[in-house]
Design a protein around this motif. Structure first.
Motif, PDB file in Angstrom:
ATOM      1  N   TYR A   1       0.591  -1.156  -0.359  1.00  0.00           N
ATOM      2  CA  TYR A   1       0.021   0.138  -0.081  1.00  0.00           C
ATOM      3  C   TYR A   1       0.435   1.375  -0.537  1.00  0.00           C
ATOM      4  O   TYR A   1       1.660   1.077   0.584  1.00  0.00           O
ATOM      5  CB  TYR A   1      -1.124  -0.147   1.058  1.00  0.00           C
ATOM      6  CG  TYR A   1      -1.826  -1.122   0.683  1.00  0.00           C
ATOM      7  CD1 TYR A   1      -3.606  -0.326  -0.125  1.00  0.00           C
ATOM      8  CD2 TYR A   1      -2.060  -2.901   0.983  1.00  0.00           C
ATOM      9  CE1 TYR A   1      -3.902  -0.859   0.541  1.00  0.00           C
ATOM     10  CE2 TYR A   1      -3.224  -3.060   1.062  1.00  0.00           C
ATOM     11  CZ  TYR A   1      -4.394  -2.604   0.496  1.00  0.00           C
ATOM     12  OH  TYR A   1      -5.049  -3.200   0.662  1.00  0.00           O
ATOM     13  N   ASP A   2       0.282   2.316  -0.751  1.00  0.00           N
ATOM     14  CA  ASP A   2       0.921   3.322  -1.061  1.00  0.00           C
ATOM     15  C   ASP A   2       0.804   4.423  -0.603  1.00  0.00           C
ATOM     16  O   ASP A   2       1.668   5.665  -0.129  1.00  0.00           O
ATOM     17  CB  ASP A   2       1.170   3.556  -2.782  1.00  0.00           C
ATOM     18  CG  ASP A   2       2.262   2.277  -3.734  1.00  0.00           C
ATOM     19  OD1 ASP A   2       2.844   2.424  -3.538  1.00  0.00           O
ATOM     20  OD2 ASP A   2       1.026   1.212  -3.147  1.00  0.00           O
ATOM     21  N   SER A   3      -0.582   4.900  -0.162  1.00  0.00           N
ATOM     22  CA  SER A   3      -1.199   5.753   0.203  1.00  0.00           C
ATOM     23  C   SER A   3      -2.971   5.906   1.004  1.00  0.00           C
ATOM     24  O   SER A   3      -2.853   4.993   0.595  1.00  0.00           O
ATOM     25  CB  SER A   3      -0.952   7.092  -1.313  1.00  0.00           C
ATOM     26  OG  SER A   3      -1.745   8.609  -0.714  1.00  0.00           O
ATOM     27  N   MET A   4      -2.829   6.674   1.882  1.00  0.00           N
ATOM     28  CA  MET A   4      -4.027   6.860   2.154  1.00  0.00           C
ATOM     29  C   MET A   4      -4.661   8.442   2.832  1.00  0.00           C
ATOM     30  O   MET A   4      -3.380   9.135   3.114  1.00  0.00           O
ATOM     31  CB  MET A   4      -3.716   5.767   3.930  1.00  0.00           C
ATOM     32  CG  MET A   4      -4.999   6.295   4.358  1.00  0.00           C
ATOM     33  SD  MET A   4      -5.085   4.678   5.964  1.00  0.00           S
ATOM     34  CE  MET A   4      -3.250   5.464   6.961  1.00  0.00           C
ATOM     35  N   GLN A   5      -6.062   8.390   2.978  1.00  0.00           N
ATOM     36  CA  GLN A   5      -6.518   9.390   3.401  1.00  0.00           C
ATOM     37  C   GLN A   5      -7.482   9.556   3.228  1.00  0.00           C
ATOM     38  O   GLN A   5      -8.638   8.717   3.113  1.00  0.00           O
ATOM     39  CB  GLN A   5      -6.704  11.081   2.212  1.00  0.00           C
ATOM     40  CG  GLN A   5      -5.600  11.073   0.929  1.00  0.00           C
ATOM     41  CD  GLN A   5      -4.521  11.813   1.590  1.00  0.00           C
ATOM     42  OE1 GLN A   5      -4.564  12.966   2.832  1.00  0.00           O
ATOM     43  NE2 GLN A   5      -3.644  12.206   1.847  1.00  0.00           N
ATOM     44  N   PHE A   6      -8.136  10.490   4.072  1.00  0.00           N
ATOM     45  CA  PHE A   6     -10.196  10.636   4.407  1.00  0.00           C
ATOM     46  C   PHE A   6     -10.327  11.281   3.849  1.00  0.00           C
ATOM     47  O   PHE A   6     -10.119  12.233   3.875  1.00  0.00           O
ATOM     48  CB  PHE A   6      -9.637  10.508   6.240  1.00  0.00           C
ATOM     49  CG  PHE A   6     -10.116   9.637   6.847  1.00  0.00           C
ATOM     50  CD1 PHE A   6     -11.234   8.643   7.338  1.00  0.00           C
ATOM     51  CD2 PHE A   6      -9.037   8.512   7.196  1.00  0.00           C
ATOM     52  CE1 PHE A   6     -11.346   7.757   8.073  1.00  0.00           C
ATOM     53  CE2 PHE A   6      -9.118   7.860   8.264  1.00  0.00           C
ATOM     54  CZ  PHE A   6     -10.342   7.120   8.004  1.00  0.00           C
ATOM     55  N   LEU A   7     -12.036  11.235   3.682  1.00  0.00           N
ATOM     56  CA  LEU A   7     -12.318  12.442   2.709  1.00  0.00           C
ATOM     57  C   LEU A   7     -13.516  12.910   4.047  1.00  0.00           C
ATOM     58  O   LEU A   7     -13.259  14.057   3.449  1.00  0.00           O
ATOM     59  CB  LEU A   7     -14.053  11.300   1.879  1.00  0.00           C
ATOM     60  CG  LEU A   7     -14.498  12.639   0.732  1.00  0.00           C
ATOM     61  CD1 LEU A   7     -13.904  13.372  -0.153  1.00  0.00           C
ATOM     62  CD2 LEU A   7     -15.190  11.914   0.094  1.00  0.00           C
ATOM     63  N   ASN A   8     -13.312  12.028   4.993  1.00  0.00           N
ATOM     64  CA  ASN A   8     -14.640  13.504   5.837  1.00  0.00           C
ATOM     65  C   ASN A   8     -13.981  12.284   7.275  1.00  0.00           C
ATOM     66  O   ASN A   8     -13.600  11.068   7.210  1.00  0.00           O
ATOM     67  CB  ASN A   8     -15.862  13.303   5.910  1.00  0.00           C
ATOM     68  CG  ASN A   8     -16.617  11.926   5.632  1.00  0.00           C
ATOM     69  OD1 ASN A   8     -16.506  11.241   6.099  1.00  0.00           O
ATOM     70  ND2 ASN A   8     -17.285  12.482   4.188  1.00  0.00           N
TER      71      ASN A   8
END
Length: 351
Positions: free
Chosen positions: A131-138
């Motif tokens: 896995y390379d990248s992670m973000q939260f939308l809300n």
């Protein structure tokens, strides 16, 4: 009465235009001050700003934060069996920090910001998992993207604030070409703005994947970034809004090669235009738009240092030749945090 109404309307319009201009920050930065926050023996490619703290995640199971007010820090470590955990993805909600390891097994941990608890919320075992990248939308919805374990990108999703994560079936995802993947250089392969998601791939093929409905339907767009070899393509992407975006990267094995490695879009990633071939930097690992710049200024961390681009000038300024920086995030429109090999800096941009 009509004349009076017209004068008032004109005044409000002019005031609005002046106010909007004041909101746009497009300074002519010519230098930076780099203040060290840490010189720990730690490789850091994942950072985020949380109010008055910068959180980081790195190699050998290390993570922590540094107070930007007092410089007091907290150092944590996660050990699991005999694994050498390396965290290259980090994301947050209001209460938790999430860090995700590369390699097999993929381990995603939820860390309470008050340091009260650490919980393993996702594990994936597969010889190809990465896995390379992670973000939260809300506060509830988050995503992480990774290299294919089948013939599509790996995407895991949470809809309950990170309490649990599920992997999206390849039936609902676009297909990847042979040798197409992501690069875990700065946690910037995945970009989220409102309900729109962009994925930036590299390798034998280097494309932009866009979804405007939180990953239900995907569009695929070609890019002119150098590609065709295992270590070529887009290494980092950023979008200022739903229209303006920038991608860069290059050839990791020929880091001074500085053509076909910078491109801009003004239509949300549908079309891309190469800029500044044979100028500025070669391989780059992170790009970020300057906050409040209207998408007209950005900063790139490259193999040869830190570079600033202002659309008005249409040229790059090298503000530092600091080597082995990997990632950067802005605190405001003149202050940022950058991290890399054995270093974390607070950077002040100056005219």
């Amino acid at each position: 009465m009509r004349k009076y109404f017209f004068v008032i309307s004109l005044f409000l319009l002019l005031f609005s235009c002046i106010s909007d201009k004041k909101l746009i920050s497009n300074p002519n930065f010519t230098k930076i001050a780099m203040n060290p926050l840490s010189n720990e023996k730690l490789s850091t490619r994942a950072i985020l700003i949380d109010k008055n703290k910068v959180w980081y995640a790195g190699n050998n199971g290390n993570y922590g934060f540094i107070s930007l007010d007092t410089l007091a820090d907290f150092k944590g470590n996660i050990a699991k069996e005999n694994l050498k955990l390396e965290f290259r993805s980090i994301a947050q909600t209001s209460k938790y920090i999430f860090i995700l390891s590369i390699g097999n097994p993929a381990l995603l941990y939820r860390i309470a910001k008050d340091n009260s608890a650490i919980k393993l919320v996702y594990q994936e075992n597969h010889e190809k998992v990465f896995y390379d990248s992670m973000q939260f939308l809300n506060e509830e919805e988050g995503f992480a993207v990774g290299d294919p374990t089948e013939d599509c990108p790996s995407i895991i999703k949470t809809t309950n604030g990170g309490e649990s994560w599920t992997k999206i079936s390849c039936k609902n995802l676009p297909k990847f070409a042979e040798g197409e993947a992501f690069f875990a250089t700065s946690n910037t392969n995945l970009v989220l703005k409102d309900d729109t998601m962009w994925l930036a791939s590299g390798g034998k093929k280097s494309k932009i994947y866009r979804s405007i409905d939180k990953g239900e339907i995907w569009e695929i767009f070609e890019t002119p970034i150098v590609q065709g070899e295992a270590m070529t393509g887009i290494f980092t992407a950023d979008f200022y809004d739903e229209n303006i975006g920038f991608i860069t990267g290059g050839n990791y094995e020929k880091q001074d090669q500085n053509y076909s490695n910078k491109a801009i879009t003004k239509d949300g990633g549908v079309t891309w235009k190469l800029i500044d071939d044979n100028k500025a930097f070669g391989y780059a690992s992170c790009v970020q738009f300057l906050p409040n710049s209207g998408g007209k200024s950005l900063v790139v961390v490259a193999n040869s240092g830190v570079f600033y681009y202002r659309q008005k000038d249409k040229k790059w300024k090298q503000l530092s030749d600091e080597k082995e920086l990997y990632t950067i995030r802005f605190i405001d429109d003149k202050t940022a945090i950058a991290a890399g090999k054995n270093k974390i800096f607070k950077i002040e941009f100056k005219k």
